[in-house]
Write a protein that holds these residues in place. Sequence first.
Motif, PDB file in Angstrom:
ATOM      1  N   UNK A  56       0.841  -1.192   0.000  1.00 27.60           N
ATOM      2  CA  UNK A  56       0.000   0.000   0.000  1.00 27.60           C
ATOM      3  C   UNK A  56       0.880   1.247   0.000  1.00 27.60           C
ATOM      4  N   UNK A  57       0.363   2.295  -0.613  1.00 29.58           N
ATOM      5  CA  UNK A  57       1.035   3.588  -0.539  1.00 29.58           C
ATOM      6  C   UNK A  57       0.771   4.265   0.796  1.00 29.58           C
ATOM      7  N   UNK A  58      -0.380   3.936   1.381  1.00 24.05           N
ATOM      8  CA  UNK A  58      -0.811   4.540   2.637  1.00 24.05           C
ATOM      9  C   UNK A  58      -0.648   3.518   3.765  1.00 24.05           C
ATOM     10  N   UNK A  59       0.089   3.855   4.833  1.00 22.67           N
ATOM     11  CA  UNK A  59       0.270   2.896   5.923  1.00 22.67           C
ATOM     12  C   UNK A  59      -0.931   2.785   6.862  1.00 22.67           C
ATOM     13  N   UNK A  60      -1.938   3.641   6.691  1.00 22.73           N
ATOM     14  CA  UNK A  60      -3.086   3.681   7.611  1.00 22.73           C
ATOM     15  C   UNK A  60      -4.115   2.607   7.227  1.00 22.73           C
ATOM     16  N   UNK A  64      -8.488  -5.745   7.796  1.00 26.79           N
ATOM     17  CA  UNK A  64      -8.124  -6.748   6.796  1.00 26.79           C
ATOM     18  C   UNK A  64      -8.984  -7.983   7.053  1.00 26.79           C
ATOM     19  N   UNK A  65      -9.692  -8.449   6.035  1.00 25.08           N
ATOM     20  CA  UNK A  65     -10.483  -9.679   6.173  1.00 25.08           C
ATOM     21  C   UNK A  65     -10.338 -10.524   4.915  1.00 25.08           C
ATOM     22  N   UNK A  66     -10.159 -11.823   5.106  1.00 25.73           N
ATOM     23  CA  UNK A  66      -9.961 -12.735   3.972  1.00 25.73           C
ATOM     24  C   UNK A  66     -11.302 -13.076   3.326  1.00 25.73           C
ATOM     25  N   UNK A  67     -11.347 -13.003   2.002  1.00 29.57           N
ATOM     26  CA  UNK A  67     -12.524 -13.397   1.238  1.00 29.57           C
ATOM     27  C   UNK A  67     -12.370 -14.825   0.732  1.00 29.57           C
ATOM     28  N   UNK A 127      -9.524  -2.312   4.350  1.00 31.44           N
ATOM     29  CA  UNK A 127     -10.043  -1.015   4.758  1.00 31.44           C
ATOM     30  C   UNK A 127      -8.897  -0.054   5.020  1.00 31.44           C
ATOM     31  N   UNK A 128      -8.933   1.126   4.380  1.00 34.89           N
ATOM     32  CA  UNK A 128      -7.876   2.108   4.521  1.00 34.89           C
ATOM     33  C   UNK A 128      -8.448   3.410   5.080  1.00 34.89           C
ATOM     34  N   UNK A 146     -12.007   9.027   6.397  1.00 36.95           N
ATOM     35  CA  UNK A 146     -13.007   8.069   5.970  1.00 36.95           C
ATOM     36  C   UNK A 146     -12.362   6.698   5.810  1.00 36.95           C
ATOM     37  N   UNK A 147     -13.144   5.647   5.971  1.00 37.46           N
ATOM     38  CA  UNK A 147     -12.648   4.293   5.749  1.00 37.46           C
ATOM     39  C   UNK A 147     -13.021   3.863   4.338  1.00 37.46           C
ATOM     40  N   UNK A 148     -12.019   3.755   3.486  1.00 30.12           N
ATOM     41  CA  UNK A 148     -12.226   3.306   2.108  1.00 30.12           C
ATOM     42  C   UNK A 148     -12.021   1.798   2.047  1.00 30.12           C
ATOM     43  N   UNK A 149     -13.012   1.077   1.586  1.00 28.66           N
ATOM     44  CA  UNK A 149     -12.970  -0.389   1.539  1.00 28.66           C
ATOM     45  C   UNK A 149     -12.762  -0.846   0.108  1.00 28.66           C
ATOM     46  N   UNK A 150     -11.809  -1.752  -0.066  1.00 28.83           N
ATOM     47  CA  UNK A 150     -11.488  -2.243  -1.411  1.00 28.83           C
ATOM     48  C   UNK A 150     -11.257  -3.747  -1.375  1.00 28.83           C
TER      49      UNK A 150
END
Length: 302
Positions: A56-60, A64-67, A127-128, A146-150
């Motif tokens: 990640x570029x962002x350390x924040x 983390x959840x496994x799909x 989640x970042x 904000x929490x960005x989820x990807x």
Amino acid sequence: MRFKMLRYIICLFMALTAGFTAVSAKNSNDIIIVPECDKTSYYCNETGTLTLWLYTKNPEISSISEISPISIADGGFSYITRVESSQPFRKTKYKGKEYYATPLAVYAIMVKDPGKYNISGGEYQIGMNVPAVVHDPFFGNIRTYQTAVESVAADKVSVNIKNLPSNDKTSSFSGAVGSYKVDVIVPSKEIIINEPTTVLIIIEGKGLIGDDALPDYRGAFSENIKLKSMNDKCDYYYDGNNVITKKILECEVIPTVRENCKIGSVEFGYFNPETGKYEVAGSEPVILDVKSSTVKIAPFSV
């Protein structure tokens, strides 16, 4: 007045909590999952390790959840399992760009048949915490997060599995691939003739040991010390570099003589991928101090 104050509190609460609402993040190269194998080529039945790294570029990172886990395509006779690991967080470069690298999972992999295999899967929801600006009706713009989820899937990786070289001494080969040692331990300090006692055969080293991989113990026991029964258990762990297996064979034996009562060498044949040779590990002989049977008299009172 009270109504205006209540309205103000509600508006302020909505403005602040808006920054913590999960939003769908656009898929980008700022978040990628990179599989990293310890080698690109293995022998049949050789144990390898695969680490999934989150770049990640962002350390924040907030969550983390496994799909879905990773899998080996067309690996009908393959073995893959997750192992406990404590890999450290690090900064690294990947394809000329700097990233923060977070370990997601470490897997032990082993394939029986030769060929080229693709390893795929390994999808995670990340989640970042990203900076955001929300508008407050009283204070104007407020900086928050904000929490960005990807949802991110790991890149595919291929491994080559090659045949073991021919072996002239097939009788001593257990089928295990790795590097091992053998020890024989007798826990009891008091061994009585014609009474059962426990002997532990311990095989330990780098690589997974299958259930059918057993040592040659025929020369270890004789008429002077008879093997009555045997049970085995196997544990493995990841030491940060290799998968280590410890297989223990718990043997119940009966010594039939007092003098010259000896457990001979136990041998374990394996193929060592580091040397490219078939090798045999052997234990040191163990001499038992066997005592005569005694009649135990229960205490009594007069």
